[in-house]
Design a protein around this motif. Structure first.
Motif, mmCIF file in Angstrom:
data_model
loop_
_atom_site.group_PDB
_atom_site.id
_atom_site.type_symbol
_atom_site.label_atom_id
_atom_site.label_comp_id
_atom_site.label_asym_id
_atom_site.label_seq_id
_atom_site.Cartn_x
_atom_site.Cartn_y
_atom_site.Cartn_z
ATOM 1 N N ARG A 54 13.331 2.638 -3.339
ATOM 2 C CA ARG A 54 13.094 3.547 -2.219
ATOM 3 C C ARG A 54 11.621 3.555 -1.821
ATOM 4 O O ARG A 54 11.286 3.521 -0.639
ATOM 5 C CB ARG A 54 13.536 4.963 -2.607
ATOM 6 N N ARG A 55 10.734 3.616 -2.811
ATOM 7 C CA ARG A 55 9.300 3.622 -2.509
ATOM 8 C C ARG A 55 8.892 2.338 -1.809
ATOM 9 O O ARG A 55 8.118 2.362 -0.843
ATOM 10 C CB ARG A 55 8.486 3.799 -3.792
ATOM 11 N N ALA A 56 9.400 1.203 -2.267
ATOM 12 C CA ALA A 56 9.057 -0.067 -1.630
ATOM 13 C C ALA A 56 9.513 -0.088 -0.177
ATOM 14 O O ALA A 56 8.781 -0.543 0.713
ATOM 15 C CB ALA A 56 9.687 -1.226 -2.402
ATOM 16 N N PHE A 83 1.002 -10.692 7.978
ATOM 17 C CA PHE A 83 1.151 -9.294 7.565
ATOM 18 C C PHE A 83 2.188 -9.156 6.454
ATOM 19 O O PHE A 83 1.967 -8.450 5.462
ATOM 20 C CB PHE A 83 1.564 -8.440 8.764
ATOM 21 N N THR A 84 3.331 -9.819 6.605
ATOM 22 C CA THR A 84 4.411 -9.694 5.622
ATOM 23 C C THR A 84 4.005 -10.252 4.266
ATOM 24 O O THR A 84 4.320 -9.680 3.221
ATOM 25 C CB THR A 84 5.677 -10.396 6.141
ATOM 26 N N THR A 85 3.298 -11.366 4.264
ATOM 27 C CA THR A 85 2.815 -11.940 3.011
ATOM 28 C C THR A 85 1.830 -10.996 2.327
ATOM 29 O O THR A 85 1.875 -10.790 1.101
ATOM 30 C CB THR A 85 2.149 -13.297 3.276
ATOM 31 N N SER A 86 0.940 -10.392 3.106
ATOM 32 C CA SER A 86 -0.007 -9.427 2.561
ATOM 33 C C SER A 86 0.712 -8.199 2.017
ATOM 34 O O SER A 86 0.348 -7.659 0.954
ATOM 35 C CB SER A 86 -1.015 -9.022 3.645
ATOM 36 N N LEU A 87 1.747 -7.756 2.732
ATOM 37 C CA LEU A 87 2.537 -6.606 2.293
ATOM 38 C C LEU A 87 3.254 -6.908 0.979
ATOM 39 O O LEU A 87 3.321 -6.057 0.074
ATOM 40 C CB LEU A 87 3.546 -6.229 3.377
ATOM 41 N N CYS A 92 3.720 -5.721 -4.690
ATOM 42 C CA CYS A 92 3.762 -6.282 -6.039
ATOM 43 C C CYS A 92 2.716 -5.615 -6.935
ATOM 44 O O CYS A 92 2.954 -5.412 -8.138
ATOM 45 C CB CYS A 92 3.537 -7.790 -5.982
ATOM 46 N N GLY A 93 1.596 -5.256 -6.351
ATOM 47 C CA GLY A 93 0.529 -4.625 -7.110
ATOM 48 C C GLY A 93 0.670 -3.123 -7.257
ATOM 49 O O GLY A 93 -0.132 -2.487 -7.949
ATOM 50 N N ASP A 94 1.670 -2.544 -6.600
ATOM 51 C CA ASP A 94 1.917 -1.100 -6.682
ATOM 52 C C ASP A 94 2.871 -0.840 -7.841
ATOM 53 O O ASP A 94 4.043 -1.195 -7.785
ATOM 54 C CB ASP A 94 2.516 -0.602 -5.364
ATOM 55 N N ARG A 95 2.419 -0.175 -8.884
ATOM 56 C CA ARG A 95 3.212 -0.004 -10.093
ATOM 57 C C ARG A 95 4.436 0.876 -9.872
ATOM 58 O O ARG A 95 5.391 0.821 -10.647
ATOM 59 C CB ARG A 95 2.341 0.568 -11.211
ATOM 60 N N GLY A 96 4.415 1.678 -8.821
ATOM 61 C CA GLY A 96 5.557 2.549 -8.542
ATOM 62 C C GLY A 96 6.576 1.956 -7.598
ATOM 63 O O GLY A 96 7.640 2.536 -7.372
ATOM 64 N N LEU A 147 10.793 -8.731 -1.008
ATOM 65 C CA LEU A 147 9.455 -8.210 -0.793
ATOM 66 C C LEU A 147 9.068 -7.312 -1.976
ATOM 67 O O LEU A 147 9.867 -6.477 -2.414
ATOM 68 C CB LEU A 147 9.430 -7.398 0.507
ATOM 69 N N GLY A 148 7.873 -7.511 -2.487
ATOM 70 C CA GLY A 148 7.413 -6.775 -3.645
ATOM 71 C C GLY A 148 7.401 -7.613 -4.906
ATOM 72 O O GLY A 148 6.857 -7.196 -5.928
ATOM 73 N N SER A 149 7.976 -8.799 -4.817
ATOM 74 C CA SER A 149 7.989 -9.707 -5.964
ATOM 75 C C SER A 149 6.687 -10.488 -6.083
ATOM 76 O O SER A 149 6.379 -11.064 -7.127
ATOM 77 C CB SER A 149 9.151 -10.697 -5.842
#
Length: 218
Positions: A54-56, A83-87, A92-96, A147-149
């Motif tokens: 949900r947070r992602a 933008f999407t690559t940066s996101l 990925c760096g957001d621990r939550g 996304l987030g991986s």
């Protein structure tokens, strides 16, 4: 998770949002931002079964809206890819934050372009074209990684005309649980965005009226 955004792609009249969750908390987030003559349609479906989906999804949609509303928004599909690559790296760096899909479309000057990550898809109903070409499905070339991986591979949706067209953006739940023929019939025959959003969601229900997954309609 199940989520759909619907907006008449040519004239951008008033939009409508509807969110229903099958459980106590859904993982779907979507937004439509209108800054004439530009419009942004974005949807994220957080991966269930693991923490942070949900947070992602929330962060992905929020960041897309912030960038779109910023002083130097992306000007074309290639800048949206950057933008999407940066996101992806930021999530990925957001621990939550966990993992999420992303469907993002920018509309301007009678054209649509965008980016797809994961199994959230879109379709263009072209009302004035030949019968076989009336429904164009837009899908990501790679369903994974999400996304987030830190390894997402966004698929560009190259510019195309939206003249006399209707855009539908949805996560996998709608495409999986609603009959394709019924989705196409509704998109062709229901003009009011609010009514269409509700009826698309209803098309994914069980005969009992229960939802098989979360639904967000915008």
């Amino acid at each position: 998770m199940e989520s759909v955004s619907t907006i008449p792609a040519q004239s951008h009249p008033g939009s409508f949002s509807l969110v229903e969750s099958a459980g106590s908390r859904g993982d779907d987030v979507c937004a439509i931002v209108k800054r004439p003559p530009r419009t942004l349609v974005t949807l994220a479906d957080g991966a269930g079964g693991q923490g942070g989906g949900r947070r992602a999804a929330e962060l992905a949609v929020l960041r897309a809206c912030e960038v779109f509303d910023g002083s130097s928004p992306p000007r074309d599909v290639y800048e949206w890819l950057v933008f999407t690559t940066s996101l992806d790296e930021a999530l990925c760096g957001d621990r939550g934050a966990g993992l999420t899909t992303l469907a993002l479309f920018a509309i301007a000057g009678g054209e649509l372009s965008g980016v797809l990550v994961g199994d959230s898809e879109a379709a263009l109903l072209r009302r004035g074209s030949a019968p076989k070409a009336r429904w164009e499905q837009l899908t990501a070339a790679h369903r994974r990684p999400l996304l987030g991986s830190g390894e997402a591979m966004p698929t560009p949706v190259l510019p195309r005309s939206i003249h006399d067209s209707r855009l539908l953006v949805a996560s996998d739940g709608l495409w999986h649980y609603a009959a394709p023929r019924e989705l196409r019939r509704l998109a062709r025959t229901v003009e009011d965005p609010q009514d269409l959003a509700r009826r698309l969601a209803d098309a994914a229900r069980l005969p009992s009226g229960a939802l098989q997954d979360d639904i967000a309609v915008a």
